[in-house]
Scaffold this motif. Structure first.
Motif, short mmCIF file in Angstrom:
data_model
loop_
_atom_site.label_atom_id
_atom_site.label_comp_id
_atom_site.label_asym_id
_atom_site.label_seq_id
_atom_site.Cartn_x
_atom_site.Cartn_y
_atom_site.Cartn_z
N THR A 6 0.92 -1.41 0.08
CA THR A 6 -0.11 -0.13 0.02
C THR A 6 0.60 1.66 0.01
O THR A 6 2.01 1.36 0.69
N LEU A 7 0.57 2.65 -0.50
CA LEU A 7 1.10 3.68 -0.68
C LEU A 7 0.75 4.08 0.96
O LEU A 7 -0.40 4.80 1.01
N LYS A 8 1.97 4.92 0.92
CA LYS A 8 1.78 5.99 2.61
C LYS A 8 1.84 7.04 2.16
O LYS A 8 2.75 7.08 1.45
N ASP A 9 1.38 8.20 3.08
CA ASP A 9 2.14 9.20 3.25
C ASP A 9 2.57 9.09 4.06
O ASP A 9 3.19 8.70 4.99
N ALA A 10 3.83 10.33 3.56
CA ALA A 10 5.56 10.40 4.37
C ALA A 10 5.53 12.36 4.83
O ALA A 10 5.48 12.98 3.76
N VAL A 11 6.66 12.43 5.09
CA VAL A 11 6.88 13.49 5.56
C VAL A 11 8.35 14.23 5.35
O VAL A 11 9.55 12.79 5.78
N VAL A 12 9.02 14.77 4.52
CA VAL A 12 10.33 14.23 4.87
C VAL A 12 11.06 15.40 5.63
O VAL A 12 10.51 16.86 5.12
N LEU A 13 11.87 14.75 6.49
CA LEU A 13 12.27 15.75 7.45
C LEU A 13 13.66 16.29 6.64
O LEU A 13 13.73 17.79 7.21
N ASP A 31 2.47 19.17 -3.78
CA ASP A 31 2.56 20.67 -3.10
C ASP A 31 1.64 20.74 -1.24
O ASP A 31 1.42 21.71 -1.26
N ARG A 32 1.51 20.22 -0.62
CA ARG A 32 1.79 20.24 1.03
C ARG A 32 3.21 20.73 1.52
O ARG A 32 3.84 19.46 1.56
N ILE A 33 3.57 21.43 2.03
CA ILE A 33 4.65 21.54 3.38
C ILE A 33 4.63 22.28 4.69
O ILE A 33 3.18 22.40 4.38
N PHE A 34 5.11 21.43 5.47
CA PHE A 34 5.31 21.56 6.70
C PHE A 34 6.10 22.91 7.31
O PHE A 34 7.02 22.44 7.03
N SER A 35 5.31 23.71 7.89
CA SER A 35 6.33 24.87 8.03
C SER A 35 7.87 24.36 9.08
O SER A 35 6.90 23.88 10.19
N LYS A 36 8.37 25.60 9.01
CA LYS A 36 9.55 25.60 10.08
C LYS A 36 9.12 25.11 11.85
O LYS A 36 9.54 24.58 11.86
N GLU A 37 7.96 26.44 11.65
CA GLU A 37 7.28 26.04 12.59
C GLU A 37 6.47 24.91 13.49
O GLU A 37 6.62 24.87 14.52
N GLN A 38 5.81 24.40 12.36
CA GLN A 38 4.75 23.43 12.52
C GLN A 38 6.64 22.34 13.49
O GLN A 38 5.64 21.36 13.88
N MET A 39 7.20 21.93 12.33
CA MET A 39 8.04 20.61 12.57
C MET A 39 8.94 21.35 14.27
O MET A 39 8.84 20.43 14.70
N GLN A 40 9.07 22.44 14.38
CA GLN A 40 9.34 22.64 15.22
C GLN A 40 8.91 22.48 16.84
O GLN A 40 9.13 21.94 18.21
N ILE A 57 3.39 15.03 14.11
CA ILE A 57 2.94 16.10 13.75
C ILE A 57 2.11 15.50 12.39
O ILE A 57 1.15 16.77 12.39
N SER A 58 1.25 14.32 12.81
CA SER A 58 -0.20 14.14 12.80
C SER A 58 -1.23 15.03 12.84
O SER A 58 -1.99 15.10 12.46
N LEU A 59 -0.68 15.94 14.35
CA LEU A 59 -2.07 16.68 14.85
C LEU A 59 -2.01 18.17 13.34
O LEU A 59 -3.01 18.43 13.25
N PHE A 60 -0.59 18.39 13.28
CA PHE A 60 -1.07 19.42 11.96
C PHE A 60 -1.49 19.17 10.51
O PHE A 60 -1.11 17.89 10.08
N LEU A 61 -2.00 20.39 9.67
CA LEU A 61 -2.35 19.71 9.03
C LEU A 61 -1.73 20.90 7.91
O LEU A 61 -1.48 22.01 8.86
N VAL A 234 0.63 28.23 24.39
CA VAL A 234 1.81 29.85 24.53
C VAL A 234 2.86 28.86 24.12
O VAL A 234 3.91 30.17 23.63
N LEU A 235 3.52 27.71 23.68
CA LEU A 235 4.82 27.94 22.67
C LEU A 235 4.69 28.05 21.10
O LEU A 235 5.39 28.92 20.99
N MET A 236 3.47 28.14 21.11
CA MET A 236 3.05 28.15 19.01
C MET A 236 3.30 29.83 19.50
O MET A 236 3.83 29.95 18.12
N ALA A 237 2.46 30.52 20.19
CA ALA A 237 2.64 31.63 19.91
C ALA A 237 4.03 32.77 19.72
O ALA A 237 4.41 33.53 19.07
N GLN A 238 4.46 32.01 21.03
CA GLN A 238 5.81 32.21 20.72
C GLN A 238 7.14 32.34 19.47
O GLN A 238 7.47 33.13 18.54
N LYS A 239 6.67 30.74 18.99
CA LYS A 239 7.37 30.25 18.12
C LYS A 239 6.61 31.17 16.30
O LYS A 239 7.66 31.74 15.81
#
Length: 595
Positions: A6-13, A31-40, A57-61, A234-239
Motif C-alpha cells: 500500500t501507498l503511505k503518506d510520509a514527511v520529508v524531514l 504540493d503540501r509542506i509543513f512549515s519550519k514552526e510546525q516542525m519545531q 506532526i500528524s496533529l498539524f495540517l 503559548v509555545l506556538m504563539a512564541q514561535k
C-alpha cells in the motif's frame, strides 16, 4: 511511498546522501509542506509529551506550497461582505472603561491572563482584539475547551466577522474541512475558532491565539500525544511571534502563578444574586419547591450534578469531610470488593473506615444521585415541567447539542439538568435559579486539585444564572463554610490554594508525571513496573510518589500498573523518563487525571 503493498503518506524531514541499501522510489510529491514552526513545535510535543514524531506532526495540517496571505482586512469590510451571505451586519462592540483598559493592557503584552468574573464582557474584548489583528493583516485562532461552546460563540463571531470565521472541531465533516482549507488559502477565512484541534489548522499570518476557559481539563488530550492545548498555544504563539491570551472567570492556579494577570472585577450587567446553602445529598423537598416556584413564575432553572466518576469515596453526612490519605491529602477510593480504602497516589491502603475521623459520626456514605434518577424525581414531583438532559449520555452529536441549546434558548424547555457540560460558558438571560449538588464529591476526589475543581465548578455554574436579571443560587453541601469564604473573591481562593500546593509540593511548585504500564500478562506488567522503578531510583532529585496497580486495574483485557513521579526539576524528570521510555509504557507529563 509503498510499504508492503500500500501507498503511505510520509514527511520529508531532511535531505541526505543515498544510503548503501536499496530504496523505494517516492511515488508522488504533493504540493503540501509543513512549515519550519510546525516542525519545531511537533519536535517539542514528541519529546515533552513522549510520542513519536509522526504522532506529533500528524496533529498539524500542512500548508499549500507557495500560498502566502496577510493583507489588512477590517471588520467593517467583513460585515459589508457578510450581508451577501445572509449574515446580520454587526456593530463593533463599544467597550466600557474597564474593558478598554484591559484591552489596552493585553495589547502591550505577548502573553497574559484575562481574569474576568462571569458576565464581565470578556467576549467583547476578544472580538475587539481579533478586529485589531485583521486591521493589521493578521489572522486569529480562538480556542474553546469543548464543542458544546461552539454554537453560541459561532453565532456571536459571525455577527462581527461573517464568513471570515470558520468553526473547526472533530464533529465537522471531511468535506467541510476541505472547504475551510480552501477558504484559508484564498484569504477569505482569517479566524479559526473551535476545540483543541483548531490550534493545528494551517492559518497564515497568525497574530493572536485566544484560549478561552483556559482552566478546563478538556484542553488536555488523553491519547498520544498527551499534549495540553493551552501550553502548546503559548509555545506556538512564541514561535509565530504572536500574542497569546488565556482567559477564565476561574483561572487555574498554575496559570495565575505563571502569567501577567489582567482583571475584570465587575459584571457588564449588574444584577442581584442571592446564595442559599443547605446540607444534604439528594433532591429533597426544598430543591423541588424552588424549581417548582421558578417554573410556575415562567422562568428557567439549571440543576448541576457531578459526573459519575469511576470510584466512590467515603464522606461524612454530618460534617461533609472526605476520608483522606494521611500522606497525600487526597481522598481515598473505596474498593468494596477488596474491603479496603486505597490512595491512588501513593497506594497506601487501610480497612474501610466506619466513622468520621473528624467528628466521629457514623456510618460514612458513598452513594450519590445520577442524572436519570434526578429527572425521574423532578418529573414525578412537578407536573408539566420540560427537562433538557445535558450530559455525555444524551448529547452524543453536534446536532443533538445544537437542538438542545436551541430548545432551551427558545424556552421550549424549563430546566437544564446535567453534569460538567453545564459549567461551560453558556449564556442564557432567562435562567434565574441555579441548583448545585454534589460538590462534596468533587472535594473528595483523589486529586491534588480537588478543592480547585470544586470551587471552579461552583463559580462557573453559579455564573450561568442571573446574567440579566435577579437570580438565586441554591447550593447543597456539607462544606458551606469553605464555599462561603470565597463567595466574592476567587482570587483569594487562588492565593490560599497556592500556599497549600507549595507546602504539599504539587504543581506549580513541582513537576508531576505518570507512567502507565499495560500488558495482557500480569506478571510481565509487574516486572516492567518494577524494572522501571529501579531505573528511576538511580536518578537524584526524583520522588517516586507511589507505584502499583492502577485505579482501574484492567482495561481491554490488559492489566494496568502506574508509577507517579514528582520532581522540583522538570529537566531532571524528563531526562529520567526518556531513559525508561519504551513501547509498553505510556508516559503522561503534567497529568490531570489518575485513573
Amino acid at each position: 511511498m509503498p510499504l508492503k503493498s500500500t501507498l503511505k503518506d510520509a514527511v520529508v524531514l531532511e535531505e541526505t546522501k543515498k544510503p548503501p541499501f536499496e530504496c523505494e522510489i517516492i511515488d508522488a510529491v504533493t504540493d503540501r509542506i509543513f512549515s519550519k514552526e510546525q516542525m519545531q513545535i511537533a519536535k517539542f510535543i514528541s519529546e515533552y509529551y513522549f510520542s513519536s514524531f509522526s504522532e506529533a506532526i500528524s496533529l498539524f495540517l500542512p500548508y499549500r506550497r507557495g500560498v502566502s496571505r496577510g493583507h489588512p482586512l477590517d471588520a467593517k469590510h467583513i460585515q459589508t461582505e457578510s450581508l451577501s451571505h445572509g449574515q446580520p451586519q454587526g456593530i463593533a462592540p463599544i467597550l466600557s472603561s474597564s474593558q478598554q483598559k484591559a484591552y489596552e493592557e493585553i495589547l502591550q503584552r505577548d502573553k497574559s491572563l484575562l481574569f474576568g468574573v462571569t458576565g464581565s464582557g470578556k467576549t467583547e474584548i476578544f472580538i475587539s482584539l481579533i478586529s485589531k489583528m485583521l486591521d493589521d493583516g493578521k489572522s486569529s485562532i480562538f480556542l474553546m475547551p469543548e464543542i458544546s461552546l461552539t454554537p453560541q460563540m459561532e453565532k456571536r463571531l459571525r455577527v462581527y466577522f461573517g464568513d471570515a470565521v470558520a468553526m473547526w472541531h472533530s464533529k465537522i465533516t471531511q468535506k467541510k474541512k476541505e472547504q475551510i482549507l480552501k477558504g484559508i488559502e484564498s484569504g477569505d477565512i482569517r479566524i479559526i475558532a473551535g476545540a483543541r484541534s483548531a490550534l493545528f489548522v494551517p492559518l497564515e499570518s497568525v497574530g493572536l491565539i485566544i484560549v478561552d476557559e483556559e482552566h478546563d481539563d478538556s484542553y488536555k488530550a488523553h491519547t498520544r500525544p498527551r499534549y495540553h492545548a493551552r501550553d502548546v498555544a503559548v509555545l506556538m504563539a512564541q514561535k509565530l511571534n504572536a500574542k497569546v491570551l488565556l482567559a477564565s472567570a476561574t483561572p487555574s492556579v498554575t496559570t495565575y502563578y505563571k502569567y501577567d494577570v489582567i482583571k475584570l472585577d465587575e459584571p457588564y450587567i449588574k444584577s442581584a444574586k442571592t446564595y442559599s446553602f443547605m446540607a444534604g445529598e439528594t433532591i429533597d423537598n426544598t430543591i423541588v419547591k424552588e424549581i417548582d416556584k421558578n417554573y410556575k413564575d415562567g422562568k428557567q432553572s439549571l440543576l448541576f450534578l457531578p459526573t459519575r466518576a469511576n470510584f466512590k469515596y467515603l464522606y461524612c453526612k454530618n460534617c461533609g469531610k472526605t476520608h483522606l490519605c494521611p500522606y497525600c491529602s487526597v481522598g481515598m477510593a473505596l474498593h468494596r470488593k477488596n474491603k479496603m480504602l486505597k490512595c491512588h497516589y501513593c497506594n497506601y491502603t487501610e480497612p474501610i473506615a466506619q466513622s468520621c475521623s473528624y467528628c466521629g459520626y457514623e456510618p460514612l456514605s458513598s452513594e450519590r444521585i445520577g442524572t436519570q434518577e434526578a429527572i425521574e424525581i423532578l418529573q414525578n414531583s412537578i407536573e408539566g415541567i420540560k427537562i433538557e438532559q445535558f450530559d455525555r449520555d444524551s448529547i452524543t452529536t453536534a446536532r443533538k447539542l445544537k437542538d438542545a441549546l436551541k430548545r432551551f434558548e427558545n424556552t421550549e424547555s424549563d430546566l437544564l439538568l446535567g453534569t460538567q457540560m453545564l459549567s461551560k460558558g453558556h449564556d442564557y438571560a432567562n435562567i434565574t435559579l441555579s441548583v448545585i449538588m454534589g460538590l462534596d464529591h468533587i472535594l473528595g476526589l483523589a486529586d491534588y486539585r480537588a478543592r480547585e475543581r470544586a470551587m471552579s465548578l461552583f463559580v462557573q455554574i453559579a455564573g450561568r444564572s442571573g446574567r440579566a436579571q435577579k437570580s438565586k443560587v441554591l447550593v447543597q453541601t456539607n462544606n458551606s463554610e469553605f464555599f462561603k469564604a470565597y463567595l466574592d473573591d476567587y482570587e483569594e481562593f487562588i492565593k490560599d490554594e497556592l500556599k497549600f500546593l507549595q507546602d504539599a509540593n504539587y504543581p506549580p511548585f513541582a513537576s508531576l508525571a505518570r507512567a502507565l504500564i499495560a500488558n495482557k500478562d500480569e506478571s510481565k506488567a509487574t516486572k516492567i513496573t518494577m524494572d522501571t522503578v529501579d531505573k528511576i531510583k538511580k536518578f537524584e532529585n526524583i520522588e517516586i510518589v507511589g507505584h502499583g496497580k492502577a485505579p482501574v486495574e484492567k482495561i481491554a483485557n490488559k492489566y494496568r500498573f502506574q508509577i507517579l513521579l514528582r520532581s522540583a526539576s522538570r529537566v531532571t524528570l524528563l531526562k529520567a523518563l526518556h531513559s525508561v521510555n519504551r513501547r509498553e509504557i505510556e508516559i503522561d507529563m503534567d497529568p490531570v487525571e489518575f485513573s
